[in-house]
Design a protein around this motif. Structure first.
Motif, PDB file in Angstrom:
ATOM      1  N   GLU A  38      33.162  50.597  41.061  1.00 51.06           N
ATOM      2  CA  GLU A  38      32.619  49.309  40.633  1.00 51.06           C
ATOM      3  C   GLU A  38      34.601  48.304  40.432  1.00 51.06           C
ATOM      4  OE1 GLU A  38      31.281  49.756  36.602  1.00 51.06           O
ATOM      5  OE2 GLU A  38      29.610  49.754  37.561  1.00 51.06           O
ATOM      6  N   ILE A  39      35.130  49.489  41.162  1.00 52.57           N
ATOM      7  CA  ILE A  39      36.751  48.481  41.409  1.00 52.57           C
ATOM      8  C   ILE A  39      36.874  47.127  41.670  1.00 52.57           C
ATOM      9  CG2 ILE A  39      38.882  48.691  42.005  1.00 52.57           C
ATOM     10  CD1 ILE A  39      39.703  51.433  41.411  1.00 52.57           C
ATOM     11  N   PRO A  40      36.250  46.713  43.001  1.00 53.65           N
ATOM     12  CA  PRO A  40      35.906  45.368  43.116  1.00 53.65           C
ATOM     13  C   PRO A  40      34.973  44.586  42.712  1.00 53.65           C
ATOM     14  CG  PRO A  40      35.214  47.192  45.037  1.00 53.65           C
ATOM     15  CD  PRO A  40      35.503  48.075  43.679  1.00 53.65           C
ATOM     16  N   LYS A  41      34.706  44.497  41.932  1.00 53.64           N
ATOM     17  CA  LYS A  41      33.547  43.554  40.949  1.00 53.64           C
ATOM     18  C   LYS A  41      34.887  43.739  39.022  1.00 53.64           C
ATOM     19  CE  LYS A  41      29.829  43.545  37.674  1.00 53.64           C
ATOM     20  NZ  LYS A  41      28.454  44.401  37.329  1.00 53.64           N
ATOM     21  N   ALA A  42      35.465  44.688  39.161  1.00 54.40           N
ATOM     22  CA  ALA A  42      36.185  43.976  37.987  1.00 54.40           C
ATOM     23  C   ALA A  42      37.759  43.495  38.455  1.00 54.40           C
ATOM     24  CB  ALA A  42      36.565  45.713  37.673  1.00 54.40           C
ATOM     25  N   TYR A  43      37.847  43.858  39.914  1.00 54.26           N
ATOM     26  CA  TYR A  43      39.171  43.089  39.889  1.00 54.26           C
ATOM     27  C   TYR A  43      38.649  41.333  40.666  1.00 54.26           C
ATOM     28  CZ  TYR A  43      41.788  40.497  43.735  1.00 54.26           C
ATOM     29  OH  TYR A  43      42.708  39.756  44.795  1.00 54.26           O
ATOM     30  N   ALA A  44      37.678  41.305  40.641  1.00 55.10           N
ATOM     31  CA  ALA A  44      37.190  40.179  41.219  1.00 55.10           C
ATOM     32  C   ALA A  44      37.083  39.059  39.462  1.00 55.10           C
ATOM     33  CB  ALA A  44      35.234  39.469  42.106  1.00 55.10           C
ATOM     34  N   GLU A  45      36.256  39.374  38.480  1.00 56.87           N
ATOM     35  CA  GLU A  45      36.286  38.853  36.863  1.00 56.87           C
ATOM     36  C   GLU A  45      37.663  38.745  36.761  1.00 56.87           C
ATOM     37  OE1 GLU A  45      34.058  42.111  34.557  1.00 56.87           O
ATOM     38  OE2 GLU A  45      32.345  41.857  35.962  1.00 56.87           O
ATOM     39  N   ALA A  46      38.016  39.672  36.780  1.00 59.26           N
ATOM     40  CA  ALA A  46      39.552  39.810  36.209  1.00 59.26           C
ATOM     41  C   ALA A  46      40.759  38.415  36.946  1.00 59.26           C
ATOM     42  CB  ALA A  46      40.422  40.888  36.470  1.00 59.26           C
ATOM     43  N   VAL A  47      40.108  37.842  37.914  1.00 58.16           N
ATOM     44  CA  VAL A  47      40.930  37.208  39.023  1.00 58.16           C
ATOM     45  C   VAL A  47      40.605  35.533  38.105  1.00 58.16           C
ATOM     46  CG1 VAL A  47      41.103  35.855  41.425  1.00 58.16           C
ATOM     47  CG2 VAL A  47      41.323  38.561  41.094  1.00 58.16           C
ATOM     48  N   ASP A  48      39.299  35.814  38.164  1.00 58.96           N
ATOM     49  CA  ASP A  48      38.281  34.538  37.723  1.00 58.96           C
ATOM     50  C   ASP A  48      38.501  34.321  36.570  1.00 58.96           C
ATOM     51  OD1 ASP A  48      36.252  33.622  38.454  1.00 58.96           O
ATOM     52  OD2 ASP A  48      35.356  33.884  36.828  1.00 58.96           O
ATOM     53  N   LYS A  49      39.009  34.886  35.847  1.00 59.56           N
ATOM     54  CA  LYS A  49      39.636  35.315  34.671  1.00 59.56           C
ATOM     55  C   LYS A  49      41.279  34.626  34.213  1.00 59.56           C
ATOM     56  CE  LYS A  49      36.969  38.517  31.927  1.00 59.56           C
ATOM     57  NZ  LYS A  49      36.727  40.569  31.893  1.00 59.56           N
ATOM     58  N   PHE A  83      38.437  53.161  34.745  1.00 60.82           N
ATOM     59  CA  PHE A  83      40.170  52.652  35.877  1.00 60.82           C
ATOM     60  C   PHE A  83      39.151  50.878  34.700  1.00 60.82           C
ATOM     61  CE2 PHE A  83      39.368  55.238  39.201  1.00 60.82           C
ATOM     62  CZ  PHE A  83      39.820  56.036  39.222  1.00 60.82           C
ATOM     63  N   SER A  84      40.621  50.451  34.627  1.00 63.13           N
ATOM     64  CA  SER A  84      40.470  48.718  34.287  1.00 63.13           C
ATOM     65  C   SER A  84      41.443  48.357  35.110  1.00 63.13           C
ATOM     66  CB  SER A  84      41.440  49.196  33.000  1.00 63.13           C
ATOM     67  OG  SER A  84      40.872  49.795  31.966  1.00 63.13           O
ATOM     68  N   VAL A  85      40.914  47.001  34.947  1.00 59.45           N
ATOM     69  CA  VAL A  85      41.807  46.312  36.012  1.00 59.45           C
ATOM     70  C   VAL A  85      42.316  44.826  35.378  1.00 59.45           C
ATOM     71  CG1 VAL A  85      41.914  45.117  38.146  1.00 59.45           C
ATOM     72  CG2 VAL A  85      40.139  46.657  38.050  1.00 59.45           C
ATOM     73  N   ALA A  86      43.615  45.097  36.128  1.00 61.51           N
ATOM     74  CA  ALA A  86      44.268  43.297  35.707  1.00 61.51           C
ATOM     75  C   ALA A  86      45.046  42.579  37.018  1.00 61.51           C
ATOM     76  CB  ALA A  86      45.707  44.076  34.856  1.00 61.51           C
ATOM     77  N   VAL A  87      44.970  41.013  36.704  1.00 60.21           N
ATOM     78  CA  VAL A  87      45.862  40.850  37.515  1.00 60.21           C
ATOM     79  C   VAL A  87      46.981  39.593  37.368  1.00 60.21           C
ATOM     80  CG1 VAL A  87      44.739  38.814  39.876  1.00 60.21           C
ATOM     81  CG2 VAL A  87      43.232  40.988  39.229  1.00 60.21           C
ATOM     82  N   LEU A  88      47.911  39.359  37.964  1.00 62.51           N
ATOM     83  CA  LEU A  88      48.926  38.436  37.801  1.00 62.51           C
ATOM     84  C   LEU A  88      49.492  37.717  39.083  1.00 62.51           C
ATOM     85  CD1 LEU A  88      52.117  39.199  37.543  1.00 62.51           C
ATOM     86  CD2 LEU A  88      51.198  40.883  36.593  1.00 62.51           C
ATOM     87  N   SER A  89      49.360  36.327  38.920  1.00 58.63           N
ATOM     88  CA  SER A  89      49.845  36.156  39.990  1.00 58.63           C
ATOM     89  C   SER A  89      50.766  35.335  39.818  1.00 58.63           C
ATOM     90  CB  SER A  89      48.603  34.869  40.723  1.00 58.63           C
ATOM     91  OG  SER A  89      49.600  34.240  42.061  1.00 58.63           O
ATOM     92  N   ASP A  90      51.811  35.202  40.786  1.00 58.73           N
ATOM     93  CA  ASP A  90      53.600  34.114  40.605  1.00 58.73           C
ATOM     94  C   ASP A  90      53.218  33.211  40.779  1.00 58.73           C
ATOM     95  OD1 ASP A  90      52.971  33.550  43.453  1.00 58.73           O
ATOM     96  OD2 ASP A  90      54.880  35.279  44.000  1.00 58.73           O
ATOM     97  N   ALA A  91      52.116  32.589  41.576  1.00 56.20           N
ATOM     98  CA  ALA A  91      52.220  31.063  41.767  1.00 56.20           C
ATOM     99  C   ALA A  91      51.845  30.170  40.148  1.00 56.20           C
ATOM    100  CB  ALA A  91      50.511  31.282  42.253  1.00 56.20           C
ATOM    101  N   GLN A  92      51.406  31.402  39.251  1.00 57.41           N
ATOM    102  CA  GLN A  92      51.026  31.170  37.697  1.00 57.41           C
ATOM    103  C   GLN A  92      52.385  30.821  37.262  1.00 57.41           C
ATOM    104  OE1 GLN A  92      47.888  31.486  35.541  1.00 57.41           O
ATOM    105  NE2 GLN A  92      46.961  31.991  37.517  1.00 57.41           N
ATOM    106  N   PHE A  93      53.818  30.629  37.879  1.00 59.08           N
ATOM    107  CA  PHE A  93      54.663  30.836  36.586  1.00 59.08           C
ATOM    108  C   PHE A  93      55.325  29.861  37.169  1.00 59.08           C
ATOM    109  CE2 PHE A  93      55.839  35.468  37.543  1.00 59.08           C
ATOM    110  CZ  PHE A  93      55.656  35.035  35.863  1.00 59.08           C
ATOM    111  N   LEU A 129      41.881  40.234  33.173  1.00 63.87           N
ATOM    112  CA  LEU A 129      42.205  41.327  32.292  1.00 63.87           C
ATOM    113  C   LEU A 129      40.701  41.631  32.454  1.00 63.87           C
ATOM    114  CD1 LEU A 129      42.480  43.835  31.089  1.00 63.87           C
ATOM    115  CD2 LEU A 129      42.717  42.628  29.375  1.00 63.87           C
ATOM    116  N   CYS A 130      39.844  43.270  33.141  1.00 65.00           N
ATOM    117  CA  CYS A 130      38.563  43.459  33.030  1.00 65.00           C
ATOM    118  C   CYS A 130      38.659  44.760  32.225  1.00 65.00           C
ATOM    119  CB  CYS A 130      37.859  43.262  34.553  1.00 65.00           C
ATOM    120  SG  CYS A 130      36.188  43.701  34.188  1.00 65.00           S
TER     121      CYS A 130
END
Length: 536
Positions: A277-288, A181-191, A268-269
């Protein structure tokens, strides 16, 4: 409710129509057909709930009609009215859903009893159908929320037992064949604020639009979910091995740009991770995502950590609090703009700034303004933490590309200072009035034993707040101010030779003659006796 009478003899149809008590059964419309074929056409067009049919008819007879109803309209309740006491016909009627078999000539009592039974059965089943439909609607409404909850627990690492993973696969949220799995995160707060205003700050609608675009392009390659624990955050889980996630995110970005006229930033992780390892990948994507540089960085996919983040971590706008407060108190728009410009120049001089910094500084702004309007809570760390939880979300000062908009940021800071200016001015005027009321209270009660707690209770203000405001207004502590009043009064009383020093002390509020003499000498440079000798 509607009823259909099917019989090839018109006079029989009319007789049944007259004998049945339609009103009592709640039947408002009665239609007629001469045979089974005509009956099928009417049923498809009018949708009756009750059908009363003969068995022997030309073209399509009653037996064929019963079979058709069983296959196509099984909810319709059927009563058979026949002139033939034939066991085979009765058996066929029962096997194909007929509720009763009434012989001609029709007995009105038997007819209405059968009609009552059919109507009651249809209503009971209809109520059950409606309840089931409502339950299905509720289930369909809850399903996306439940799926989002399950996947939120997955990315947050709350569950990793076998039964939980089996449920994800059984609900087709994660395919059985997926192992990486790969994980990506986006947030509408960054619009930017402009887009948020288009949605009238109804962030759930914006999230719905974003998820639809993501889902359309992901198809069976991955899934986009709302993070139940973080408003406005969308998480993408991607398991396809034929193309990297970055390629799909580029397509998603193009779709969002076409629909919303905005680009969206992704953390993106992309390293392929096993499910655990999805939680770790998610945390890294959020951090980035939240530590991306918003100054001069035009990339929308953020796969690397920015090493400059630590240099800004120690900068707090509370370090500038007094300058901001004075600018607000000045009421000068020019002074407010100057302070805003100096602050922005200071924090952007490194050429690096992240959304994480902007969110933290927004929270600090909320806290500072809270302190300015509620100064008695200045020393309360608990109040700071509580206000941080309750403070509203302020749009980040970003432009339509997600980059820092210094003009918008300046406007936000000046707007905050202007609002604070009005609050501080009103409070300052109110404070001055209250402090002078306290001073008059001391003038009137100087000869009594007055404590700071007494004043606090009298004016419904904290002791710390009274002490601070009184010192700001008069340049003296309340004790020094009260002592000054008492000694001024004592100097007048000392001119009367018939009053002993102890009496004078008690008359101005001192019950200890030695303490009175000590305070008098401190303020006048001589003892009460020495002062009296100079005037008598």
């Amino acid at each position: 409710m509607k009823a259909l009478i099917v019989d090839d003899e018109r006079h029989v149809r009319e007789a049944i129509n007259l004998l049945a008590d339609w009103h009592r059964h709640g039947i408002t419309e009665v239609i007629q057909a001469a045979d089974g074929e005509e009956a099928v056409e009417l049923i498809q067009h009018a949708s009756p709930q009750i059908v009363m049919t003969d068995m022997r008819m030309p073209r399509k007879d009653g037996a064929a009609l019963l079979t058709w109803l069983k296959n196509h309209m099984p909810d319709i309740k059927v009563l058979v009215i026949s002139g033939y006491d034939d066991f085979d016909l009765v058996r066929h009627a029962i096997r194909n859903g007929g509720m009763d078999y009434i012989l001609k000539p029709v007995d009105p009592i038997a007819l209405n009893e059968a009609l009552t039974k059919a109507v009651d059965a249809w209503r009971a089943e209809e109520q059950s159908r409606q309840q089931m439909n409502q339950l299905n609607i509720q289930m369909n409404q809850m399903k996306p929320l439940y799926d989002d909850r399950l996947l939120t627990e997955l990315v947050s690492g709350q569950h990793f037992n076998r039964s939980f993973l089996n449920e994800l696969q059984e609900r087709s949220l994660i395919p059985h064949t997926a192992t990486f799995f790969s994980v990506a995160v986006l947030s509408d707060a960054q619009f930017d604020e402009g887009l948020l205003l288009k949605f009238h700050n109804r962030r759930h609608l914006l999230s719905f639009a974003l998820i639809n675009i993501c889902g359309e392009l992901l198809r069976n390659k991955g899934i986009a979910i709302r993070n139940i624990n973080k408003l406005g955050e969308i998480v993408i889980l991607y398991w396809d091995t034929s193309a990297p996630l970055s390629t799909v995110l580029t397509q998603i970005n193009a779709g969002i740009r076409k629909t919303l006229q905005r680009n969206v930033h992704f953390g993106l992780c992309q390293q392929q991770n096993v499910l655990s390892e999805i939680p770790k990948a998610y945390a890294e994507a959020v951090d980035k995502l939240w530590k991306r540089n918003v100054i001069g960085n035009l990339r929308y996919l953020h796969e690397e950590h920015d090493q400059e983040h630590g240099r800004q971590a120690s900068i707090r706008n509370t370090q500038q609090e007094e300058r901001f407060r004075l600018a607000a108190l000045s009421g000068s728009l020019e002074q407010m703009e100057s302070e805003a410009a100096q602050w922005i120049a200071h924090v952007t001089e490194f050429g690096y700034l992240s959304p994480d910094h902007l969110v933290r500084w927004n929270t600090e702004w909320d806290w500072m303004q809270h302190h300015w309007s509620e100064p008695e809570s200045l020393d309360s760390k608990q109040a700071e933490e509580q206000y941080e939880l309750e403070s509203s979300v302020t749009p980040l000062p970003l432009d339509e590309t997600g980059q820092l908009d210094t003009e918008r940021w300046t406007h936000q800071i000046v707007a905050r200072l202007s609002a604070a200016s009005r609050t501080l001015t009103q409070r300052h005027s109110k404070d001055n009035h209250t402090v002078r009321d306290i001073a008059r209270f001391l003038e009137q009660h100087y000869n009594k034993d007055i404590s700071l707690q007494d004043i606090s209770s009298q004016f419904f203000l904290s002791r710390e707040y009274i002490s601070r405001k009184f010192k700001q207004e008069f340049g003296l502590t309340i004790l020094d101010y009260l002592s000054d009043i008492r000694i001024r009064k004592a100097k007048l009383l000392l001119m009367n030779p018939h009053l002993r020093i102890m009496q004078v002390a008690e008359m101005v509020g001192y019950h200890d003659e030695k303490y009175f003499s000590k305070v008098f000498k401190k303020l006048e440079g001589r003892t009460p006796n020495e002062y009296r000798k100079d005037f008598i």
